[in-house]
Design a protein around this motif. Structure first.
Motif, PDB file in Angstrom:
ATOM      1  N   VAL A  88      -0.389  81.916 -42.087  1.00 17.39           N
ATOM      2  CA  VAL A  88      -1.198  80.658 -42.038  1.00 17.39           C
ATOM      3  C   VAL A  88      -1.734  80.358 -40.826  1.00 17.39           C
ATOM      4  CG1 VAL A  88      -1.197  78.294 -40.565  1.00 17.39           C
ATOM      5  CG2 VAL A  88       0.728  79.211 -42.543  1.00 17.39           C
ATOM      6  N   LEU A  89      -0.984  81.267 -40.031  1.00 15.04           N
ATOM      7  CA  LEU A  89      -2.302  82.001 -38.708  1.00 15.04           C
ATOM      8  C   LEU A  89      -2.844  82.808 -38.969  1.00 15.04           C
ATOM      9  CD1 LEU A  89       0.619  81.114 -37.260  1.00 15.04           C
ATOM     10  CD2 LEU A  89       0.099  82.387 -35.437  1.00 15.04           C
ATOM     11  N   LEU A  90      -3.408  83.425 -39.703  1.00 19.80           N
ATOM     12  CA  LEU A  90      -4.845  84.147 -40.083  1.00 19.80           C
ATOM     13  C   LEU A  90      -5.316  83.401 -40.877  1.00 19.80           C
ATOM     14  CD1 LEU A  90      -2.943  88.123 -40.009  1.00 19.80           C
ATOM     15  CD2 LEU A  90      -4.771  86.700 -37.692  1.00 19.80           C
ATOM     16  N   GLY A  91      -4.966  82.423 -41.717  1.00 20.50           N
ATOM     17  CA  GLY A  91      -5.954  81.964 -41.866  1.00 20.50           C
ATOM     18  C   GLY A  91      -6.414  82.216 -43.451  1.00 20.50           C
ATOM     19  N   LEU A  92      -5.215  82.846 -44.623  1.00 20.52           N
ATOM     20  CA  LEU A  92      -4.723  83.622 -45.534  1.00 20.52           C
ATOM     21  C   LEU A  92      -4.456  82.696 -46.751  1.00 20.52           C
ATOM     22  CD1 LEU A  92      -3.747  86.726 -44.201  1.00 20.52           C
ATOM     23  CD2 LEU A  92      -6.301  86.255 -44.434  1.00 20.52           C
ATOM     24  N   THR A  93      -4.863  83.512 -47.906  1.00 15.97           N
ATOM     25  CA  THR A  93      -4.260  82.077 -49.077  1.00 15.97           C
ATOM     26  C   THR A  93      -3.339  83.045 -50.106  1.00 15.97           C
ATOM     27  OG1 THR A  93      -5.845  80.659 -48.874  1.00 15.97           O
ATOM     28  CG2 THR A  93      -4.407  80.354 -50.415  1.00 15.97           C
ATOM     29  N   GLU A 109       3.434  96.738 -53.687  1.00  9.11           N
ATOM     30  CA  GLU A 109       1.691  96.902 -53.535  1.00  9.11           C
ATOM     31  C   GLU A 109       0.817  95.554 -54.228  1.00  9.11           C
ATOM     32  OE1 GLU A 109       0.392  99.501 -53.237  1.00  9.11           O
ATOM     33  OE2 GLU A 109       2.035 101.531 -52.878  1.00  9.11           O
ATOM     34  N   ASP A 110       1.348  94.659 -54.925  1.00  8.77           N
ATOM     35  CA  ASP A 110       0.965  93.590 -54.956  1.00  8.77           C
ATOM     36  C   ASP A 110       0.698  92.999 -54.553  1.00  8.77           C
ATOM     37  OD1 ASP A 110      -0.310  94.483 -57.940  1.00  8.77           O
ATOM     38  OD2 ASP A 110       2.766  94.322 -58.418  1.00  8.77           O
ATOM     39  N   LEU A 111       2.045  92.663 -53.375  1.00 10.36           N
ATOM     40  CA  LEU A 111       1.913  91.317 -51.786  1.00 10.36           C
ATOM     41  C   LEU A 111       0.998  91.896 -50.889  1.00 10.36           C
ATOM     42  CD1 LEU A 111       6.229  90.760 -52.105  1.00 10.36           C
ATOM     43  CD2 LEU A 111       3.990  89.598 -53.532  1.00 10.36           C
ATOM     44  N   LEU A 112       0.161  93.403 -51.139  1.00  6.87           N
ATOM     45  CA  LEU A 112      -0.052  93.580 -50.011  1.00  6.87           C
ATOM     46  C   LEU A 112      -2.036  92.067 -49.514  1.00  6.87           C
ATOM     47  CD1 LEU A 112       0.168  97.185 -50.099  1.00  6.87           C
ATOM     48  CD2 LEU A 112       0.853  96.116 -48.559  1.00  6.87           C
ATOM     49  N   LEU A 113      -1.895  92.131 -48.609  1.00  6.71           N
ATOM     50  CA  LEU A 113      -2.598  90.618 -48.453  1.00  6.71           C
ATOM     51  C   LEU A 113      -3.750  91.283 -47.472  1.00  6.71           C
ATOM     52  CD1 LEU A 113      -3.937  87.614 -49.096  1.00  6.71           C
ATOM     53  CD2 LEU A 113      -2.185  86.886 -47.372  1.00  6.71           C
ATOM     54  N   PRO A 114      -4.932  91.422 -47.851  1.00  2.84           N
ATOM     55  CA  PRO A 114      -5.840  92.025 -47.037  1.00  2.84           C
ATOM     56  C   PRO A 114      -6.711  90.852 -45.462  1.00  2.84           C
ATOM     57  CG  PRO A 114      -7.312  91.478 -48.436  1.00  2.84           C
ATOM     58  CD  PRO A 114      -5.706  91.432 -49.179  1.00  2.84           C
ATOM     59  N   ALA A 115      -6.069  91.511 -44.229  1.00  4.71           N
ATOM     60  CA  ALA A 115      -6.549  90.749 -43.282  1.00  4.71           C
ATOM     61  C   ALA A 115      -7.432  91.205 -42.263  1.00  4.71           C
ATOM     62  CB  ALA A 115      -5.855  90.188 -42.231  1.00  4.71           C
ATOM     63  N   PRO A 116      -8.088  90.397 -41.141  1.00  5.08           N
ATOM     64  CA  PRO A 116      -9.412  91.323 -40.224  1.00  5.08           C
ATOM     65  C   PRO A 116      -8.868  92.969 -39.836  1.00  5.08           C
ATOM     66  CG  PRO A 116      -9.375  89.261 -40.024  1.00  5.08           C
ATOM     67  CD  PRO A 116      -7.673  89.073 -41.706  1.00  5.08           C
ATOM     68  N   HIS A 117      -9.772  94.001 -40.173  1.00  2.00           N
ATOM     69  CA  HIS A 117      -9.724  95.004 -39.300  1.00  2.00           C
ATOM     70  C   HIS A 117      -8.796  95.780 -40.129  1.00  2.00           C
ATOM     71  CE1 HIS A 117     -12.090  93.983 -35.791  1.00  2.00           C
ATOM     72  NE2 HIS A 117     -11.940  92.754 -35.474  1.00  2.00           N
ATOM     73  N   GLY A 118      -8.715  95.954 -41.745  1.00  2.00           N
ATOM     74  CA  GLY A 118      -7.705  96.212 -42.588  1.00  2.00           C
ATOM     75  C   GLY A 118      -6.330  96.105 -42.277  1.00  2.00           C
ATOM     76  N   LEU A 119      -5.478  95.350 -41.384  1.00  2.00           N
ATOM     77  CA  LEU A 119      -4.566  94.752 -41.234  1.00  2.00           C
ATOM     78  C   LEU A 119      -3.965  94.351 -42.835  1.00  2.00           C
ATOM     79  CD1 LEU A 119      -1.867  94.181 -39.642  1.00  2.00           C
ATOM     80  CD2 LEU A 119      -2.607  91.648 -39.620  1.00  2.00           C
ATOM     81  N   LYS A 120      -2.386  94.852 -42.749  1.00  2.00           N
ATOM     82  CA  LYS A 120      -2.187  93.975 -44.494  1.00  2.00           C
ATOM     83  C   LYS A 120      -1.018  93.143 -44.327  1.00  2.00           C
ATOM     84  CE  LYS A 120      -4.293  98.389 -47.093  1.00  2.00           C
ATOM     85  NZ  LYS A 120      -4.257  98.503 -47.643  1.00  2.00           N
ATOM     86  N   GLN A 259      -7.044  79.732 -36.635  1.00  2.00           N
ATOM     87  CA  GLN A 259      -6.565  80.651 -37.052  1.00  2.00           C
ATOM     88  C   GLN A 259      -7.265  82.037 -37.426  1.00  2.00           C
ATOM     89  OE1 GLN A 259      -7.601  77.747 -40.606  1.00  2.00           O
ATOM     90  NE2 GLN A 259      -4.645  77.850 -40.863  1.00  2.00           N
ATOM     91  N   GLY A 260      -6.946  83.317 -36.202  1.00  4.18           N
ATOM     92  CA  GLY A 260      -6.580  83.827 -35.790  1.00  4.18           C
ATOM     93  C   GLY A 260      -6.746  84.780 -35.188  1.00  4.18           C
ATOM     94  N   ALA A 261      -6.612  85.920 -34.860  1.00  2.00           N
ATOM     95  CA  ALA A 261      -6.238  86.485 -33.565  1.00  2.00           C
ATOM     96  C   ALA A 261      -6.754  86.656 -32.013  1.00  2.00           C
ATOM     97  CB  ALA A 261      -5.672  88.431 -34.168  1.00  2.00           C
TER      98      ALA A 261
END
Length: 309
Positions: A88-93, A109-120, A259-261
């Motif tokens: 929620v804090l990163l606006g991910l679904t 591996e299937d759970l890794l959700l990509p976020a900005p700047h390569g954060l997973k 919803q961003g860092a």
């Protein structure tokens, strides 16, 4: 969701994979990296807070993002089972969460959700009562699942839940380092001390690092650290190091609403600069000591980090 069957299959697979079978020379060489350099492990860092409302998840998200921006490979595990909010804090679904891992319908591996700047991000479920009531065996299965990552990150950040439950204690004790987020409130200090007491006396954790959150200045942060450190020196056999501080900052509040860092949206803000300094402090830490651990730990079966993220 048949989690009992999934958990049993998962633990059996882990036992088969990490049993007495020796690793091959080629596997060992890949673990050392292409240049045959010194071994390096993923460093697991648990971010804990004692009580809710101290900004623990905000610190986890921004510290993880700051490390990723600095060029590190970072995974952020939302370990607040049942009340997850990193996504929620990163606006991910997310389409999968820890519950799907435990019932065997997907792998780590299937759970890794990509976020900005390569954060997973590894998301936990929100509003799932079953996840909020996991047993120690299921917590252990989640921790061991990270051994299955084909390419481990440089850092694994673990955003723990509030309180001193088995959930919090197991995930914190499984990490190489525990970062304690504290704000200048009596309940925050009291609950932080309670968590220190549990982790030190029941799990043998002896070193902690403290981040003073939502403070006015560095002087106030130091005073807050001294308050807690004095009590620890008197009653507990632990070292509580001062890691740094995050100031009150309207930009941080705005980042949460967007919803961003903040370290991504407003990197030059007071809080953005503070998180960069915290990430820089992490880079100065020496190699974690794992020898003699008699508890389950993240990446406990790994000897080195492979390259090629």
């Amino acid at each position: 969701m048949n989690q009992a069957v999934g958990l049993e299959s998962m633990l059996r697979a882990l036992a088969d994979r990490h049993g007495s079978k020796p690793s091959s020379t080629s596997d060992h060489a890949r673990g050392l990296g292409g240049n045959g350099g010194a071994q390096r492990r993923c460093r697991a860092i648990a971010v804990a807070g004692g009580k809710g409302g101290v900004g623990k998840t905000t610190v986890s998200v921004n510290l993880g993002m700051a490390l990723a921006i600095a060029g590190h490979q970072v995974i952020l595990l939302d370990a607040d089972m049942g009340l997850a909010n990193v996504d929620v804090l990163l606006g991910l679904t997310p389409t999968h969460h820890i519950g799907h891992l435990l019932d065997g319908s997907c792998g780590i591996e299937d759970l890794l959700l990509p976020a900005p700047h390569g954060l997973k991000v590894v998301p936990a479920g929100s509003g799932a009562r079953r996840l909020a009531q996991l047993g120690n065996g299921e917590h252990a299965a989640v921790i061991r699942a990270f051994d299955d990552l084909a390419v481990p990150p440089d850092y694994l950040l673990v955003d723990t839940a509030a309180g001193v439950s088995d959930n919090v204690a197991m995930f914190a004790a499984a990490a190489d380092d525990v970062v304690l987020v504290v704000c200048d409130e009596p309940a925050s200090l009291t609950d932080a001390y309670a968590l220190l007491k549990v982790l030190s006396r029941e799990f043998g954790v002896r070193r902690f690092r403290m981040v003073a959150n939502m403070v006015r200045n560095a002087s106030e942060a130091r005073v807050l650290h001294q308050k807690l450190a004095r009590v620890c020196d008197r009653f507990l056999d632990v070292a509580l190091e001062f890691m740094g501080m995050v100031p009150h900052d309207e930009r941080l509040k705005q980042a949460i609403r967007r919803q961003g860092a903040v370290v991504d949206l407003w990197p030059s803000s007071r809080s953005g600069q503070a998180f960069k300094q915290l990430a820089g402090a992490v880079d100065t830490w020496g190699e974690p000591e794992r020898l003699g651990l008699d508890r389950i730990a993240f990446f406990s079966r790994q000897t080195a980090v492979a390259t090629g993220w």
